[in-house]
Design an enzyme around this catalytic site. Structure first.
Site, PDB file in Angstrom:
ATOM      1  N   GLY A  72      27.373  61.275  21.149  1.00 49.83           N
ATOM      2  CA  GLY A  72      27.377  59.805  21.130  1.00 49.83           C
ATOM      3  C   GLY A  72      26.281  59.296  20.208  1.00 49.83           C
ATOM      4  O   GLY A  72      26.516  58.432  19.353  1.00 49.83           O
ATOM      5  N   HIS A  73      25.073  59.864  20.360  1.00 52.23           N
ATOM      6  CA  HIS A  73      23.968  59.483  19.473  1.00 52.23           C
ATOM      7  C   HIS A  73      24.305  59.866  18.017  1.00 52.23           C
ATOM      8  O   HIS A  73      24.024  59.106  17.094  1.00 52.23           O
ATOM      9  CB  HIS A  73      22.678  60.199  19.869  1.00 52.23           C
ATOM     10  CG  HIS A  73      22.180  59.867  21.249  1.00 52.23           C
ATOM     11  ND1 HIS A  73      22.158  60.777  22.270  1.00 52.23           N
ATOM     12  CD2 HIS A  73      21.678  58.713  21.757  1.00 52.23           C
ATOM     13  CE1 HIS A  73      21.648  60.200  23.360  1.00 52.23           C
ATOM     14  NE2 HIS A  73      21.352  58.956  23.076  1.00 52.23           N
ATOM     15  N   GLN A 101      11.697  50.250  31.168  1.00 53.77           N
ATOM     16  CA  GLN A 101      13.070  49.882  31.498  1.00 53.77           C
ATOM     17  C   GLN A 101      13.637  50.660  32.678  1.00 53.77           C
ATOM     18  O   GLN A 101      14.799  50.507  33.032  1.00 53.77           O
ATOM     19  CB  GLN A 101      13.975  50.027  30.271  1.00 53.77           C
ATOM     20  CG  GLN A 101      14.284  51.443  29.844  1.00 53.77           C
ATOM     21  CD  GLN A 101      15.010  51.448  28.516  1.00 53.77           C
ATOM     22  OE1 GLN A 101      14.460  51.117  27.470  1.00 53.77           O
ATOM     23  NE2 GLN A 101      16.291  51.821  28.543  1.00 53.77           N
ATOM     24  N   GLY A 117      25.289  51.478  20.870  1.00 56.03           N
ATOM     25  CA  GLY A 117      26.580  51.929  21.389  1.00 56.03           C
ATOM     26  C   GLY A 117      27.229  50.895  22.298  1.00 56.03           C
ATOM     27  O   GLY A 117      26.553  50.214  23.074  1.00 56.03           O
ATOM     28  N   GLU A 118      28.565  50.814  22.200  1.00 59.09           N
ATOM     29  CA  GLU A 118      29.314  49.921  23.101  1.00 59.09           C
ATOM     30  C   GLU A 118      29.308  50.444  24.533  1.00 59.09           C
ATOM     31  O   GLU A 118      29.652  49.718  25.457  1.00 59.09           O
ATOM     32  CB  GLU A 118      30.760  49.772  22.621  1.00 59.09           C
ATOM     33  CG  GLU A 118      30.890  48.881  21.412  1.00 59.09           C
ATOM     34  CD  GLU A 118      32.330  48.630  21.009  1.00 59.09           C
ATOM     35  OE1 GLU A 118      33.238  49.294  21.549  1.00 59.09           O
ATOM     36  OE2 GLU A 118      32.542  47.775  20.137  1.00 59.09           O
ATOM     37  N   MET A 148      16.629  57.421  23.478  1.00 55.97           N
ATOM     38  CA  MET A 148      15.639  57.978  24.397  1.00 55.97           C
ATOM     39  C   MET A 148      15.720  59.509  24.368  1.00 55.97           C
ATOM     40  O   MET A 148      15.298  60.182  25.320  1.00 55.97           O
ATOM     41  CB  MET A 148      15.869  57.444  25.814  1.00 55.97           C
ATOM     42  CG  MET A 148      15.650  55.939  25.885  1.00 55.97           C
ATOM     43  SD  MET A 148      15.248  55.345  27.532  1.00 55.97           S
ATOM     44  CE  MET A 148      16.712  55.753  28.415  1.00 55.97           C
ATOM     45  N   GLY A 149      16.270  60.045  23.288  1.00 54.94           N
ATOM     46  CA  GLY A 149      16.311  61.507  23.135  1.00 54.94           C
ATOM     47  C   GLY A 149      17.410  62.134  23.965  1.00 54.94           C
ATOM     48  O   GLY A 149      18.346  61.466  24.389  1.00 54.94           O
ATOM     49  N   SER A 165      23.132  61.092  28.282  1.00 56.06           N
ATOM     50  CA  SER A 165      22.061  62.079  28.505  1.00 56.06           C
ATOM     51  C   SER A 165      21.958  62.432  29.983  1.00 56.06           C
ATOM     52  O   SER A 165      21.540  63.530  30.349  1.00 56.06           O
ATOM     53  CB  SER A 165      20.724  61.517  28.019  1.00 56.06           C
ATOM     54  OG  SER A 165      20.838  61.104  26.684  1.00 56.06           O
ATOM     55  N   LEU A 182      19.627  64.115  22.748  1.00 54.31           N
ATOM     56  CA  LEU A 182      20.714  63.641  21.886  1.00 54.31           C
ATOM     57  C   LEU A 182      22.016  64.406  22.123  1.00 54.31           C
ATOM     58  O   LEU A 182      22.018  65.605  22.375  1.00 54.31           O
ATOM     59  CB  LEU A 182      20.305  63.765  20.410  1.00 54.31           C
ATOM     60  CG  LEU A 182      19.055  62.986  19.985  1.00 54.31           C
ATOM     61  CD1 LEU A 182      18.863  63.086  18.472  1.00 54.31           C
ATOM     62  CD2 LEU A 182      19.115  61.511  20.406  1.00 54.31           C
TER      63      LEU A 182
HETATM   64  P1  AMP Z   1      20.069  56.199  25.077  1.00 58.36           P
HETATM   65  O1  AMP Z   1      19.405  57.363  24.437  1.00 58.36           O
HETATM   66  O2  AMP Z   1      20.941  56.567  26.243  1.00 58.36           O
HETATM   67  O3  AMP Z   1      19.150  55.048  25.351  1.00 58.36           O
HETATM   68  O4  AMP Z   1      21.104  55.659  23.992  1.00 58.36           O
HETATM   69  C1  AMP Z   1      20.709  55.317  22.691  1.00 58.36           C
HETATM   70  C2  AMP Z   1      21.844  54.631  22.009  1.00 58.36           C
HETATM   71  O5  AMP Z   1      22.980  55.495  21.977  1.00 58.36           O
HETATM   72  C3  AMP Z   1      22.306  53.342  22.734  1.00 58.36           C
HETATM   73  O6  AMP Z   1      22.626  52.360  21.760  1.00 58.36           O
HETATM   74  C4  AMP Z   1      23.533  53.794  23.483  1.00 58.36           C
HETATM   75  O7  AMP Z   1      24.452  52.754  23.733  1.00 58.36           O
HETATM   76  C5  AMP Z   1      24.112  54.811  22.506  1.00 58.36           C
HETATM   77  N1  AMP Z   1      24.990  55.753  23.197  1.00 58.36           N
HETATM   78  C6  AMP Z   1      24.672  56.548  24.252  1.00 58.36           C
HETATM   79  N2  AMP Z   1      25.749  57.255  24.652  1.00 58.36           N
HETATM   80  C7  AMP Z   1      26.772  56.900  23.833  1.00 58.36           C
HETATM   81  C8  AMP Z   1      28.148  57.267  23.726  1.00 58.36           C
HETATM   82  N3  AMP Z   1      28.709  58.136  24.552  1.00 58.36           N
HETATM   83  N4  AMP Z   1      28.892  56.704  22.754  1.00 58.36           N
HETATM   84  C9  AMP Z   1      28.339  55.793  21.890  1.00 58.36           C
HETATM   85  N5  AMP Z   1      27.051  55.407  21.935  1.00 58.36           N
HETATM   86  C10 AMP Z   1      26.274  55.943  22.896  1.00 58.36           C
END
Ligand code: AMP
Length: 344
Positions: A36-37, A78, A167-168, A30-31, A206, A33
């Site tokens: 983690g991303h 969501q 991501g876990e 969802m940007g 984020s 970044l």
């Molecule tokens: P989001 O942009 O928050 O929807 O996350 C996109 C992807 O990045 C999802 O699969 C998250 O689980 C993963 N993600 C977000 N933060 C982390 C992090 N700190 N470590 C590993 N993966 C992450």
């Protein structure tokens, strides 16, 4: 790197890349970044998975060339809280720079009306299984997982990936996406990537930028209660009883409150910091079912008998469980989880 905003163009690219024999890989985001991303993207670029290796180094998966697509789309379906949606951080130009630097092949960043032409009226959605979607995060955020799976399904249809990286940190999301891909025969292999943390162990997110300085200082208490609880559970004296559910939450809410107040005391102020444990629970790592003690087998199990899939090589039974939590710091909701190994 290509920047694509329309579904037609994205479909054309993913079809051509597949036809050219490439492995296509998707990293949905969802940007806003962060590292983690970036870990997901790097993994997608370098992953050799378990495909037969040609021995070639670089951007190949089992000898095949790889095309990595990063999607950037803040999915309104969501968000059960409209305020959370309107305040979701956006750093689009920085995101593009990060993807470019990492050597991503393609960024798919559609506008809202491109993804949902009938936004505001009824539309088809993916219906997740009740047991996995209505517990923990799903219980606190009704409809969240339905909206999340719907956008992931659309992104899979549009980018047609062989593999997708998740991501876990969002453990329940990871299990649900894996189940959706398998149950609906989508043919997308879901690859989990471990949680990337800041130096004080707070998972990168984020939403962290929305924490005030004070809130940012107390937020790592979330990881501290997870590791303390993990240690207490794994090192408990030999007996079947363990705390789960409300008992576990109650115990560690008290511990968290005293950790927060000692940190606040160090900040030399009388303001109470708001840190609320929404849930903290120990669940089966395969399906997040509640745990029970199986008297006949003399070990822990969940209601779906998952333990039979987890017998370790020496014949001893260790049940893989996941300790999951969500805390609300100020008005920001944070998530974390760790693995806990339950020996009988
Ligand atoms: P989001 O942009 O928050 O929807 O996350 C996109 C992807 O990045 C999802 O699969 C998250 O689980 C993963 N993600 C977000 N933060 C982390 C992090 N700190 N470590 C590993 N993966 C992450």
């Amino acid at each position: 790197m290509k920047l694509v905003t329309t579904i037609d163009e994205m479909l054309h690219i993913s079809d051509s890349e597949r036809a050219a024999g490439k492995l296509t890989r998707l990293v949905p985001t969802m940007g806003a970044l962060h590292r983690g991303h970036a870990a997901l993207i790097t993994r997608a670029l370098e992953d050799k998975l378990d495909l037969p290796s040609s021995g070639r180094m670089g951007r190949t998966g089992g000898g095949k060339e790889v095309c990595v697509i990063v999607s950037i789309f803040v999915n309104p379906l969501q968000f059960n809280n409209p305020d959370d949606f309107s305040r979701y951080p956006s750093t689009f130009q920085d995101d593009l720079d990060i993807c470019e630097k990492l050597n991503v092949d393609c960024v798919f960043a559609p506008h809202l009306k491109e993804m949902y032409p009938d936004y505001g009226s009824e539309q088809c959605m993916v219906c997740p299984t009740d047991q996995l979607a209505n517990t923990l995060e799903g219980q606190s955020r009704p409809g969240h997982f339905k909206g999340m799976l719907t956008v992931v399904c659309k992104l899979f249809n549009i980018t047609r990936p062989h593999q997708a990286y998740f991501g876990e940190k969002d453990y329940q999301q990871l299990l649900l996406v894996t189940k959706m891909s398998r149950d609906l025969s989508m043919g997308v292999k879901i690859v989990p990537v471990e949680t990337i943390r800041d130096s004080d162990s707070l998972p990168l997110s984020s939403r962290n930028v929305r924490l005030s300085d004070r809130e940012r200082q107390i937020a790592p208490v979330m990881y501290k209660i997870l590791t303390d609880a993990k240690q207490a559970i794994e090192n408990r004296p030999k007996k079947p009883n363990i705390y789960t559910g409300d008992e576990l939450k109650g115990l560690y809410s008290t511990i968290a409150a005293s950790m927060v107040s000692s940190l606040s005391f160090n900040l030399d102020t009388d303001r109470a910091d708001s840190f609320e444990v929404d849930y903290l629970d120990l669940r089966c790592s395969i399906d997040l079912n509640k745990l029970r003690y199986d008297q006949k087998m003399g070990c822990f199990d969940c209601n779906n008998n998952c333990v039979t899939r987890q017998v370790t090589s020496g014949g001893s039974v260790a049940f893989k469980t996941r300790l999951l939590t969500s805390v609300i710091v100020g008005d920001v909701r944070l998530l974390d989880n760790i693995e806990v190994l339950l020996n009988s």
